[in-house]
Each structure stands twice: as C-alpha cells, then as structure tokens.
Scaffold this motif. Structure first.
Motif, PDB file in Angstrom:
ATOM      1  N   MET A  73      33.002 -16.268  97.277  1.00  0.00           N
ATOM      2  CA  MET A  73      32.684 -17.659  97.599  1.00  0.00           C
ATOM      3  C   MET A  73      31.653 -17.756  98.717  1.00  0.00           C
ATOM      4  SD  MET A  73      35.286 -20.855  98.081  1.00  0.00           S
ATOM      5  CE  MET A  73      36.162 -20.222  99.525  1.00  0.00           C
ATOM      6  N   GLU A  74      31.666 -16.791  99.633  1.00  0.00           N
ATOM      7  CA  GLU A  74      30.706 -16.804 100.737  1.00  0.00           C
ATOM      8  C   GLU A  74      29.259 -16.819 100.240  1.00  0.00           C
ATOM      9  OE1 GLU A  74      31.331 -13.600 103.403  1.00  0.00           O
ATOM     10  OE2 GLU A  74      33.158 -14.430 104.258  1.00  0.00           O
ATOM     11  N   ALA A  91      29.253 -25.750  96.251  1.00  0.00           N
ATOM     12  CA  ALA A  91      29.371 -24.302  96.432  1.00  0.00           C
ATOM     13  C   ALA A  91      30.677 -23.782  95.850  1.00  0.00           C
ATOM     14  CB  ALA A  91      29.265 -23.951  97.915  1.00  0.00           C
ATOM     15  N   VAL A  92      31.772 -24.488  96.091  1.00  0.00           N
ATOM     16  CA  VAL A  92      33.073 -24.064  95.564  1.00  0.00           C
ATOM     17  C   VAL A  92      33.088 -24.132  94.045  1.00  0.00           C
ATOM     18  CG1 VAL A  92      35.492 -24.742  95.351  1.00  0.00           C
ATOM     19  CG2 VAL A  92      34.461 -24.568  97.597  1.00  0.00           C
ATOM     20  N   VAL A  93      32.551 -25.200  93.473  1.00  0.00           N
ATOM     21  CA  VAL A  93      32.567 -25.356  92.017  1.00  0.00           C
ATOM     22  C   VAL A  93      31.703 -24.287  91.349  1.00  0.00           C
ATOM     23  CG1 VAL A  93      31.903 -26.888  90.125  1.00  0.00           C
ATOM     24  CG2 VAL A  93      33.164 -27.798  92.077  1.00  0.00           C
ATOM     25  N   ALA A  94      30.580 -23.937  91.964  1.00  0.00           N
ATOM     26  CA  ALA A  94      29.740 -22.869  91.411  1.00  0.00           C
ATOM     27  C   ALA A  94      30.465 -21.528  91.467  1.00  0.00           C
ATOM     28  CB  ALA A  94      28.428 -22.794  92.179  1.00  0.00           C
ATOM     29  N   HIS A  95      31.126 -21.273  92.576  1.00  0.00           N
ATOM     30  CA  HIS A  95      31.943 -20.059  92.709  1.00  0.00           C
ATOM     31  C   HIS A  95      33.033 -20.033  91.647  1.00  0.00           C
ATOM     32  CE1 HIS A  95      35.011 -17.388  94.340  1.00  0.00           C
ATOM     33  NE2 HIS A  95      35.786 -18.416  94.620  1.00  0.00           N
ATOM     34  N   ASP A  96      33.732 -21.135  91.492  1.00  0.00           N
ATOM     35  CA  ASP A  96      34.829 -21.229  90.526  1.00  0.00           C
ATOM     36  C   ASP A  96      34.338 -20.980  89.104  1.00  0.00           C
ATOM     37  OD1 ASP A  96      37.513 -22.318  89.482  1.00  0.00           O
ATOM     38  OD2 ASP A  96      36.080 -23.749  88.639  1.00  0.00           O
TER      39      ASP A  96
END
Length: 391
Positions: A73-74, A91-96
């Motif tokens: 996630m970083e 950023a979180v949704v792209a990581h997910d």
C-alpha cells in the motif's frame, strides 16, 4: 467427495464446475463447488449438469489467498520518493484492486509505526493510511477483506506515541515487533544494508554516521519500547503478536516469552527450526521463493520448505508473488500443491485468527480464485469474495 447428502442446487446458487479444485488434501479433477449465501455449500468430485453452472474449462479453483504482511500500500501513497499521492482514498482503492487481482481475498495491510530509513515518510503516511482503509470499507468500495497489521519499530524514538492511538482499534488484529538496527537480524550483513540504501546518495562517512545514530537509538529505546508495546496489547485477546527477522535461538526464546505466535521472516535456519519447534508459525517472503533467494542474503525460503520448517508465505512487496510461490514450490521441489496452497491460505488464516476462510470445504467462506497457467505461470482469471465476484 460427492455423496447422497450433497444438497441439490437452489435458486441463486453459484455453481462452479469442470475445475481442478484444490481442497486441503487433494486436487479434484473436473470437480464442482456450490456456493450459497456466501458460503461453500458442497464440493463434488464430478462435473455439474445444472443449467447455469459456470464452466471453468479445467482451470484450477483455489481458496482465496490470505496475506498477513504486505508493504504494497505504501507504493500507492508514495509512488515516488518524497511524493505523497493527494487522495488517500484513491491510493487505497488502487492498492486493493491489485491485491484482489492477485487472488488475495483477505489482506492485512502492514503499516509501519516508526521508521528505520530516512526519507521513507512513513510517519506522515500512517494516519492517512489507516483513515483511508476505514473510509474505503465504510463506502463499500473494497474488493478484498482488509485488516490492519501494525509494525512497531522498537528502536524508533517515537514508536510508542505513534502506536498508542491505535492499540485499541478493532481493525488492528496483528502487531509485529521489529528492530532493523544495523548489524543484527535482517541487516546482519552491513554490506547488504549499504546496497539497500544506495539510492540515498550517502558518502561512506555519512553512512557510518547514520549507523552510529541508529545503534545509539537502539541502546536507548529498543528494550523499553518493546516492553511498552507489549503492555498495550496484552489485554487484546483478538490481537495476534508476531516477532520479526529472528536470527538466533535467543531471539525466538524472547518472542515465546512475550507471547508471540508467529515468526515473520526468520533470517537463519537455526531461528526457523527453533521457532518451528516452539510452535510458532513460520512465515517467509513469497518473493524469496520466486526469486530463488533473499534480497538481504538471508536463508532461502525454498530451503526451509524442503526441511519442513515453512508454514506460510507473505507477498511482502509483490502481491502477485503469493500465488506464484505456491505453484513454484509444487513445480520445483515436488511439494504437493494442496500443501503449497495452504501456505498462502489456510495456514495463514489460522495464524491470524480467521479460521472461517482459506479452504475449499463445506461451511467455509466462499472466497475463491480461478487460476489458469500460461507458459507455466499461474494467473488469476476470476476472484470471488463471499461468493460475489470481485475480479
């Protein structure tokens, strides 16, 4: 595995058939899995003729993968050194999305409380990362099931004050104790640390000064902070405690005395064997398996698997490595595929206190991943979480 007791298909069931189904003990060919109300209702070792059944065309069907330590996630919060992405939610949704597309249906986002390298900006990112994961969960926009793993860098002067606001947070289900001080554990070989920090542009004198500073911090803070973090989590029966980068028998003995149940990334065979004998679950990096060795010069994960000392794997910094490692172990050392798959699903789920997932078995959550192989590489084609397709 089919039997007269197997329930008949009901309206609304998801029926996945003509698949190589990887159960805890076998790989069933041309098999069928029935999903009802988000759970696995039946597993049959024969194809289904029910209208509407989804033909998986002889692809593999695995339990959804379980990831207990990813730094990935970083990369979305800080895609370039010194650059923080302006939307934490994006950023979180792209990581997910990348996590789910890798076949991972349960993920513990490993967020650092403290830092051990200059310029990482981890302190600035921590609050935004946690808030954004919660925001995304509340909005219902996440494909995978997200939990928090807080990585406590005990030699950091500020780790206790950083960790304190979150130690009662119910999303925090895993805490690891880390000490990345040069000259021990992961960085026993200082030359590997020098290589790791090569992008900093330090002169030899600057690098040596930084090492002296970190050794001073360790002497001043590590023991005290370790005890303080342990005191904060002691009343949380739902928190799993992990130790990190164990290198010696003494490291493992300390972890056992503190109540740890997981040894993350032991750096030597001695530490892995001691942890395994003490009943700690041993976790190694899936990139270590796929690459054929550790980037830090530590013990080979494949070697530990050959010695029966490997219980689970973490994708660490490459989400796709988790699935690849399970098949790599089957291909390279003839480890039974169900055993390799358990290292990225059931074994890890059990370690982190989530026994309702990680297996294709009646009653388990219908977290599933369809896998095909192209040029020998296992690739996720479809992913279901709670019986709902998410990829």
């Amino acid at each position: 595995m089919s039997s007269p007791a197997t329930p008949a298909a009901a309206p609304g069931d998801l029926i996945l058939t003509n698949a190589r189904v990887v159960t805890p003990d076998h790989v069933l060919t041309r098999a069928t899995v029935v999903v009802r109300d988000g759970r696995i209702a039946a597993v049959d070792d024969a194809p289904s003729r029910v209208p509407g059944a989804v033909d998986l065309a002889d692809d593999y069907l695995l339990p959804g993968l379980v990831e207990m330590h990813t730094d990935h996630m970083e990369k979305h919060f800080m895609p370039r050194p010194g650059v923080l992405w302006p939307s934490p939610l994006a950023a979180v949704v792209a990581h997910d999305a990348q996590i789910a597309a890798s076949g991972i249906t349960t993920v513990f986002d490993a967020i650092s409380c403290g830092q051990y390298s200059e310029g990482s900006m981890r302190r600035q990112m921590l609050a935004d990362q946690i808030a954004a994961v919660k925001h995304a969960r509340a909005e219902g926009v996440l494909r995978a099931d997200h939990w928090l793993h807080l990585r406590c860098e005990v030699a950091d002067p500020c780790v206790v004050e950083i960790f304190e606001p979150y130690h009662t947070d119910p999303m925090v289900r895993l805490v690891s104790l880390m000490d990345h001080t040069p000259g021990q554990r992961q960085w026993s070989d200082i030359s590997k640390l020098r290589q790791f920090d090569s992008d900093k542009g330090w002169t030899d004198a600057e690098f040596e000064a930084r090492i002296r500073e970190r050794l001073e911090d360790q002497a001043r803070y590590a023991h005290k902070h370790r005890a303080q973090v342990l005191a904060m989590v002691r009343g949380r029966t739902d928190i799993v405690l992990a130790t990190h980068d164990d290198t010696t028998e003494a490291h493992v003995a300390e972890a056992v005395a503190e109540g740890a149940t997981i040894s993350e990334f032991p750096t030597t065979e001695t530490a892995a064997a001691t942890a395994h004998a003490a009943g700690l679950g041993t976790i190694m990096g899936a990139p270590n398996v796929v690459r054929g060795g550790s980037h830090s010069g530590n013990v080979s994960a494949v070697h530990l698997a050959c010695e029966g000392l490997l219980d689970g794997l973490s994708s660490d910094y490459v989400p796709a490595s988790l699935l690849q490692a399970a098949f790599h172990l089957a291909d390279e050392i003839d480890l039974p595929l169900p055993t390799g798959v358990a290292m990225v699903s059931a074994n890890v789920a059990d370690m982190v206190g989530l026994p309702d997932r990680g297996r294709i078995a009646v009653g388990q959550r219908a977290d599933l991943v369809r896998v095909t192989r192209a040029d020998g590489v296992p690739l996720p084609r479809e992913v279901w979480r709670d019986g709902r397709r998410v990829c």
